[in-house]
Structure formats: structure tokens, C-alpha cells
Scaffold this active site. Sequence first.
Site, PDB file in Angstrom:
ATOM      1  N   GLY A   1       0.730  -0.029   8.907  1.00  0.00           N
ATOM      2  CA  GLY A   1       2.006   0.676   8.791  1.00  0.00           C
ATOM      3  C   GLY A   1       2.807   0.545  10.067  1.00  0.00           C
ATOM      4  O   GLY A   1       3.571  -0.409  10.254  1.00  0.00           O
TER       5      GLY A   1
ATOM      6  N   HIS B   1       0.851  -1.193   0.000  1.00  0.00           N
ATOM      7  CA  HIS B   1       0.000   0.000   0.000  1.00  0.00           C
ATOM      8  C   HIS B   1       0.891   1.249   0.000  1.00  0.00           C
ATOM      9  O   HIS B   1       1.731   1.421   0.874  1.00  0.00           O
ATOM     10  CB  HIS B   1      -0.859  -0.070   1.266  1.00  0.00           C
ATOM     11  CG  HIS B   1      -1.813   1.042   1.456  1.00  0.00           C
ATOM     12  ND1 HIS B   1      -3.148   0.958   1.115  1.00  0.00           N
ATOM     13  CD2 HIS B   1      -1.654   2.281   1.988  1.00  0.00           C
ATOM     14  CE1 HIS B   1      -3.757   2.078   1.433  1.00  0.00           C
ATOM     15  NE2 HIS B   1      -2.885   2.912   1.965  1.00  0.00           N
TER      16      HIS B   1
ATOM     17  N   ASP C   1       1.005   5.369  -0.042  1.00  0.00           N
ATOM     18  CA  ASP C   1       0.232   6.577   0.236  1.00  0.00           C
ATOM     19  C   ASP C   1       0.786   7.765  -0.543  1.00  0.00           C
ATOM     20  O   ASP C   1       1.805   8.342  -0.160  1.00  0.00           O
ATOM     21  CB  ASP C   1       0.276   6.892   1.734  1.00  0.00           C
ATOM     22  CG  ASP C   1      -0.540   5.904   2.544  1.00  0.00           C
ATOM     23  OD1 ASP C   1      -1.679   5.616   2.143  1.00  0.00           O
ATOM     24  OD2 ASP C   1      -0.028   5.411   3.576  1.00  0.00           O
TER      25      ASP C   1
ATOM     26  N   GLY D   1       0.772   8.541   9.135  1.00  0.00           N
ATOM     27  CA  GLY D   1       0.751   7.259   9.829  1.00  0.00           C
ATOM     28  C   GLY D   1       0.803   7.469  11.335  1.00  0.00           C
ATOM     29  O   GLY D   1       0.913   8.593  11.826  1.00  0.00           O
ATOM     30  N   GLY D   2       0.692   6.379  12.070  1.00  0.00           N
ATOM     31  CA  GLY D   2       0.890   6.426  13.514  1.00  0.00           C
ATOM     32  C   GLY D   2      -0.251   7.023  14.314  1.00  0.00           C
ATOM     33  O   GLY D   2      -0.067   7.387  15.471  1.00  0.00           O
TER      34      GLY D   2
ATOM     35  N   GLY E   1      -3.543  11.289   5.857  1.00  0.00           N
ATOM     36  CA  GLY E   1      -2.474  12.280   5.840  1.00  0.00           C
ATOM     37  C   GLY E   1      -1.227  11.882   6.591  1.00  0.00           C
ATOM     38  O   GLY E   1      -0.149  12.362   6.281  1.00  0.00           O
TER      39      GLY E   1
ATOM     40  N   ASP F   1      -7.850   1.014   6.751  1.00  0.00           N
ATOM     41  CA  ASP F   1      -6.551   1.685   6.706  1.00  0.00           C
ATOM     42  C   ASP F   1      -6.422   2.724   7.812  1.00  0.00           C
ATOM     43  O   ASP F   1      -7.156   3.707   7.835  1.00  0.00           O
ATOM     44  CB  ASP F   1      -6.414   2.355   5.315  1.00  0.00           C
ATOM     45  CG  ASP F   1      -5.074   3.033   5.119  1.00  0.00           C
ATOM     46  OD1 ASP F   1      -4.138   2.770   5.886  1.00  0.00           O
ATOM     47  OD2 ASP F   1      -4.971   3.835   4.163  1.00  0.00           O
ATOM     48  N   GLY F   2      -5.474   2.490   8.708  1.00  0.00           N
ATOM     49  CA  GLY F   2      -5.125   3.490   9.716  1.00  0.00           C
ATOM     50  C   GLY F   2      -5.262   2.993  11.141  1.00  0.00           C
ATOM     51  O   GLY F   2      -6.343   2.591  11.564  1.00  0.00           O
TER      52      GLY F   2
HETATM   53  C1  DX5 Z   1      -2.961   7.419   6.411  1.00  0.00           C
HETATM   54  C2  DX5 Z   1      -2.525   6.380   5.432  1.00  0.00           C
HETATM   55  C3  DX5 Z   1      -2.291   5.030   6.001  1.00  0.00           C
HETATM   56  C4  DX5 Z   1      -1.203   4.973   7.017  1.00  0.00           C
HETATM   57  C5  DX5 Z   1      -1.315   3.724   7.825  1.00  0.00           C
HETATM   58  O1  DX5 Z   1      -3.212   8.584   5.712  1.00  0.00           O
HETATM   59  O2  DX5 Z   1      -3.500   6.235   4.419  1.00  0.00           O
HETATM   60  O3  DX5 Z   1      -2.028   4.098   4.959  1.00  0.00           O
HETATM   61  O4  DX5 Z   1       0.062   5.031   6.453  1.00  0.00           O
HETATM   62  O5  DX5 Z   1      -0.335   3.765   8.800  1.00  0.00           O
HETATM   63  P1  DX5 Z   1      -0.619   3.351  10.303  1.00  0.00           P
HETATM   64  O6  DX5 Z   1      -0.801   1.877  10.307  1.00  0.00           O
HETATM   65  O7  DX5 Z   1       0.611   3.811  10.990  1.00  0.00           O
HETATM   66  O8  DX5 Z   1      -1.844   4.083  10.764  1.00  0.00           O
HETATM   67 ZN    ZN Z   2      -3.278   4.646   3.000  1.00  0.00          ZN
END
Ligand code: DX5
Ligand code: ZN
Length: 204
Positions: free
Chosen positions: A183, A31, A33, A135-136, A133, A161-162
Site C-alpha cells: 500500500g 487488494h 481491505d 495501512g502505513g 486495521g 500483507d502490511g
Molecule cells: C492492513 C491491510 C493492508 C494494508 C497494507 O490492515 O490489510 O492491506 O493496507 O498497507 P501498507 O502497505 O501501507 O502496510
Molecule cells: Zn489487507
Amino acid sequence: MVEIRPSILGVEPKKLRESLDLLGNRIKEVHVDVMDGVFVKNNTLTEFHPRRIEWIKKDLNIHLMVQKPEDYFNKYWRAKKITFHLEVEGIKEKVKLVKQKKGLAINPETSIEKAYRYLEDFDEFLIMSVHPGQGGQKFIDSTIEKIKKLRGETEKTISVDGGVNKENAKKIVEAGADALVVGTALFEGNILQNFEEIEKNVGS
Ligand code: DX5
Ligand code: ZN
């Protein structure tokens, strides 16, 4: 069988190759981003430029967090799947321009019912469980209800996702998700162990 799909945002570029190598054949789809600094604050257009990711020998799902997704469909011609947001204008026309597999992403503040009119136009659905926007972030619990509702409407793939981690993965899957985008909870610490724990917890 639940699919775990690594989100490479936040993985140090230097470590990306070895991190994905570690996961090897356990993963099918990666995936990516792509952010334009307009639809969301961050910008990953350079980091995830099509040429910078072409070495990844997995199916690529390009998650377009951009104002004008149609400008990117052809640039990412090598990708297996293009996912863009329900919150942009003119979905029905835009999706016709996608030659790859088609994913529709739905933001946390967008009601899931808005996706129902696009069920036939897309191959799969990406329910955002954090604000797009970065991760984490922490998983937003109201996502569970959205997954259940959408599951009642379609048999197509639902991915989430997220903020997905080994603690919440099970309830996400029980609500009806087929695929988990992960992520931080995958790439922080022992990658293989993280992967196997998530897999074990969802019982796949
Ligand atoms: C957020 C992204 C996600 C993110 C997921 O905007 O679309 O794909 O990278 O990361 P984690 O698992 O850290 O929330
Ligand atoms: Zn994403």
C-alpha cells in the site's frame, strides 16, 4: 515470478483511477481491505462497497477484516478471491460457502501452525505482517519465520500483507513469499518508480 499486489486502502479516492491506470498491465490483482469497525477499529464498508469498486478491471481480492465474513461472500460476487481471517469462528464451515477463490489471512499474534489444518481448504494464504486495521504500519520482523515455516508445509501461494517496502521485499521473498501486498510504499511518491524498485529488489 513474484507478484506485487496493490492495496488501495489509503489511496485518495480521487486519485485511485489514475494510480491504477499508471500501473496498467504490470498488475493482475488489486487488494481491497474491507473492515467492519468490529473485527478491527476502522470501517471501510462504504468506501469499498461492492458497487464502489466494480469499475476496477483487475482481479479483486477482498480482504475481509470483519466479524462475520459469511455476510460478505455473496455481496462481493464479482471478486475473483475472498480472503478471510483464521481468527474468526467456524472456518471449515464458512469456507465452504465461498464460491470465489479462497484466501486465509493469519494475524501477527496467531501462530502459523494454526494454519496447517486448513492447507487443503484454501487456495492461498495471506500472512499479516502488521496488525490488521490500517495501512502505513511497520513490518513485524517475526513474520519472516512464519513465512519460512508455512513454505515448508505447502506449495500454495503465500502472500504477505502490511509494511512491505522496497527495503524488506527481498527478505520476504527469500523466506518463501510468492506475492507482496503493498500500500503505502507503492502509492506514496512516484508510483511507477516505487513499483519498479520493489520489482528490481526482489529480482523478478
Ligand atoms: C492492513 C491491510 C493492508 C494494508 C497494507 O490492515 O490489510 O492491506 O493496507 O498497507 P501498507 O502497505 O501501507 O502496510
Ligand atoms: Zn489487507
